[in-house]
Design a protein around this motif. Structure first.
Motif, PDB file in Angstrom:
ATOM      1  N   GLY A 183       0.865  -1.204  -0.106  1.00 14.44           N
ATOM      2  CA  GLY A 183      -0.169  -0.148   0.015  1.00 14.44           C
ATOM      3  C   GLY A 183       0.718   1.359   0.159  1.00 14.44           C
ATOM      4  O   GLY A 183       0.540   2.359  -0.549  1.00 14.44           O
ATOM      5  N   LEU A 184       2.100   1.059   0.780  1.00 15.06           N
ATOM      6  CA  LEU A 184       2.839   2.461   0.542  1.00 15.06           C
ATOM      7  C   LEU A 184       3.668   2.449  -0.654  1.00 15.06           C
ATOM      8  O   LEU A 184       3.887   3.460  -1.207  1.00 15.06           O
ATOM      9  N   ALA A 185       4.118   1.162  -1.269  1.00 18.18           N
ATOM     10  CA  ALA A 185       4.942   1.158  -2.338  1.00 18.18           C
ATOM     11  C   ALA A 185       4.376   1.590  -3.512  1.00 18.18           C
ATOM     12  O   ALA A 185       4.955   2.111  -4.349  1.00 18.18           O
ATOM     13  N   PRO A 196       1.610   3.906  -4.173  1.00 14.69           N
ATOM     14  CA  PRO A 196       1.798   5.415  -4.605  1.00 14.69           C
ATOM     15  C   PRO A 196       3.289   5.850  -5.028  1.00 14.69           C
ATOM     16  O   PRO A 196       3.286   6.779  -5.653  1.00 14.69           O
ATOM     17  N   PHE A 197       4.027   5.425  -4.416  1.00 13.97           N
ATOM     18  CA  PHE A 197       5.616   5.697  -4.472  1.00 13.97           C
ATOM     19  C   PHE A 197       6.059   5.450  -5.878  1.00 13.97           C
ATOM     20  O   PHE A 197       6.482   6.379  -6.397  1.00 13.97           O
ATOM     21  N   LEU A 211       2.007  14.113  -4.047  1.00 13.21           N
ATOM     22  CA  LEU A 211       2.704  12.641  -4.247  1.00 13.21           C
ATOM     23  C   LEU A 211       4.327  12.992  -4.048  1.00 13.21           C
ATOM     24  O   LEU A 211       4.776  12.365  -3.660  1.00 13.21           O
ATOM     25  N   TYR A 224       4.966  12.986  -0.482  1.00 10.01           N
ATOM     26  CA  TYR A 224       4.598  11.574  -0.149  1.00 10.01           C
ATOM     27  C   TYR A 224       6.062  11.021  -0.396  1.00 10.01           C
ATOM     28  O   TYR A 224       6.725  10.466   0.653  1.00 10.01           O
ATOM     29  N   GLY A 225       6.547  10.958  -1.577  1.00 14.41           N
ATOM     30  CA  GLY A 225       7.982  10.379  -1.935  1.00 14.41           C
ATOM     31  C   GLY A 225       8.939  10.984  -1.033  1.00 14.41           C
ATOM     32  O   GLY A 225       9.801  10.089  -0.646  1.00 14.41           O
ATOM     33  N   ILE A 242       8.659   9.232   2.254  1.00 16.62           N
ATOM     34  CA  ILE A 242       9.085   7.829   2.185  1.00 16.62           C
ATOM     35  C   ILE A 242      10.906   7.832   2.174  1.00 16.62           C
ATOM     36  O   ILE A 242      11.296   6.994   2.932  1.00 16.62           O
TER      37      ILE A 242
END
Lengths: 299, 288
Positions: free
Chosen positions: A96-98, A100-101, B19, B22-23, B26
């Protein structure tokens, strides 16, 4: 082909067969290494799991006792279910996290930045696994960053062990460990997607999420399945993470295996190992259609 | 992509921004713990965490002068060297028939050869422990750990080298044969130089994996210790600044080897291309 082969004279056939055999010869070292020290030991584990221990000696008598024993102890069975649960949750959140990345990286990041950013995300995966688990102690531990922060803000006065030594800490660290792999696998399949299709779907009235769900996701299914399998499987056999950050609340089936072997209860340990292997086989058989090793390792 | 920008509605811009944030988060998530670990290794505070009282190198000095760590480093390097040698030889030889011989179940064989990567290391470790201590009656030693690690690292070499062999133009070998090269010379002067980048990458990868391997080694090395096992025995009791320093050095070492694994093959390829290009131009000048 078979007709021709039967009528060929022996000398002629030998001339044809010998080079063929010679061409397989280079497999020999790999067969010795992987056959002798991978397949044979796995076979022995299977046998051990059906044998019994008498006075610390393994006796070759066939029995189901090891399995009976495992399933008769509630704590073991509960650990087994907990392991499956942790694997499912951690795999789900990781993907789920990967997603959108990977979506962001392949759609919104300028082309020349994509490769370096991807490498940057994957680099942790190739550094020491043990150290990546350990690094979370500096954040979650008794004197870790989180506790220090809470004490500093005055929310607590005593360090709380809450962040460490339970199941959620294990899940968090597992997500951290396997995110790079999931991101890489998803990215390499999303990368080949033709974004015009998404635009077309939206021109025809699909919502952005609807278009992603119905156009993008079905096309990258092999990548998704590969990511699921290769995140799920290693988590099933996880030992270090629950050992270091899990405490007694985060014990997983891999810790049971190690405990049995360290207590020299080889046959019981073998039975638990075989349970893990069976779960893995089930996964592989279930998803064999859409699985692609190329996707995972570029092989 | 340029058209995309024009079409972008306000919602599109918001998505893009969200996004991007978000990136970034991460990357913070991925590198935060590692950065903190390295940071604390320079911290004078002996708890190995916040607060930072002063910057110091004393934990590095302590780690470097610890004789237990010397032993562990020596064992780790010896094991890694042997593992690398075994996996390169076994992996490279196996890659040839995998790509070139007429195999009926090529995909099946490939999956079989890379199966040790898919199986958790724990299972490789315990099954070999049973084999060595049970039927074989072998004493556990660094050598048994070498065998166990090789089972796990060899498939990586097979994957890398077979991928390189797949893209190999066999006309080159036929040309060499036409010019009188025998099988050995074709292998030595045509094939090996061309797949060398993959072999080097495989060797470095096997070396890194071996340096960091814990679970298989834990079961098979007996009373000896490697660095990961040393670190593991230390951190059972929590974080210490010496281990932070040791961990930072180990991270730096594996990053270095990784960078080499990525860079060396490209450097080799580039230099070879430069040589070819150079000779080509010289030849052109001579003919002109």
């Amino acid at each position: 082909m078979t007709d021709a082969a039967t009528t060929v004279p022996t000398a002629e056939r030998r001339r044809r067969v010998l080079p063929a055999v010679a061409s397989y010869l280079p497999f020999l070292p790999a067969i010795v290494l992987l056959g002798g020290f991978f397949l044979v030991p796995l076979g022995i584990i299977v046998c051990y799991s059906f044998w019994e221990v008498v006075d610390y000696n393994v006796v070759h008598r066939w029995t189901l006792d090891n399995y009976h024993y495992f399933f008769s102890v509630t704590a073991y069975v509960r650990t087994m279910w907990a392991t499956l649960w942790v694997s499912l949750v951690a795999t789900g959140i990781t993907l789920g996290l990967a997603f959108p990345f990977a979506y962001w990286l392949s759609r919104y990041v300028p082309r020349r930045l994509r490769a370096p950013l991807l490498v940057l995300a994957v680099v942790p995966f190739w550094t020491s696994y043990l150290l990546r688990v350990y690094s979370w102690l500096t954040i979650l531990g008794q004197k870790g960053l989180l506790n220090r922060f809470l004490q500093w803000t005055g929310m607590t006065h005593h360090p709380i062990g809450l962040f460490l030594y339970d199941r959620s800490a294990v899940i968090l660290v597992l997500i951290y460990l396997y995110f790079p792999f999931a991101a890489l696998t998803l990215y390499s399949s999303i990368e080949r997607f033709d974004w015009d299709q998404l635009r077309a779907a939206m021109d025809l009235g699909a919502t952005p999420f609807g278009a992603i769900r119905r156009i993008l996701v079905p096309q990258i299914r092999p990548g998704i399945v590969t990511a699921v399998i290769f995140v799920f499987i290693p988590i099933l056999g996880e030992y270090l993470t629950p050992q270091i950050v899990g405490g007694t609340g985060g014990v997983m089936i891999g810790n049971l295996v190690v405990n049995f072997f360290q207590a020299a209860e080889y046959t019981r340990g073998a039975a638990v190992s075989l349970l893990i292997a069976i779960f893995i086989l089930l996964m592989l058989v279930l998803f064999r259609r859409s699985l692609s090793t190329r996707e995972a390792y570029g092989g | 992509m340029a058209a995309d920008v024009e079409i972008l509605s306000r919602r599109g811009r918001v998505t893009r921004l969200a996004l991007a944030v978000y990136g970034t988060l991460i990357y913070v998530f991925l590198f935060g713990p590692i950065v903190l670990l390295v940071l604390f290794s320079f911290n004078a505070n002996r708890y190995g965490t916040f607060p930072v009282t002063a910057w110091t190198l004393k934990w590095y000095r302590a780690a470097v002068s610890d004789y237990q760590i010397h032993d562990a480093v020596a064992t780790t390097l010896k094991v890694a060297g042997e593992v690398t040698a075994i996996s390169v030889v076994v992996g490279t030889t196996a890659a040839f028939p995998l790509v070139r011989s007429r195999l009926r179940w090529r995909d099946g064989v490939r999956v079989g050869l890379v199966l040790p990567i898919m199986i958790p290391g724990l299972l490789i470790g315990v099954s070999l422990l049973v084999l060595f201590t049970g039927p074989l009656h072998w004493q556990l030693s660094p050598q048994t750990a070498v065998i166990g690690q090789s089972v796990y690292t060899t498939p990586f070499v097979i994957l890398l080298v077979s991928a390189r062999l797949q893209g190999f133009d066999r006309a080159l070998e036929r040309a060499a044969a036409d010019l009188g090269a025998n099988a050995f010379n074709r292998l030595r002067f045509v094939v090996l130089p061309l797949i060398l980048p993959a072999i080097i990458a495989g060797a470095l990868l096997a070396f890194t994996l071996s340096l960091d391997e814990f679970i298989i080694t834990y079961f098979l090395i007996g009373t000896n210790i490697t660095l990961p096992i040393f670190i593991y025995t230390q951190i059972k009791f929590g974080i210490t600044p010496e281990v932070n320093a040791l961990a930072s050095m180990l991270l730096a070492a594996s990053l270095l080897v990784l960078a080499l694994a990525f860079a060396l093959p490209q450097v080799i390829r580039a230099s070879r291309r430069a040589v070819r290009f150079g000779t080509g131009r010289r030849a052109a000048r001579i003919t002109a």
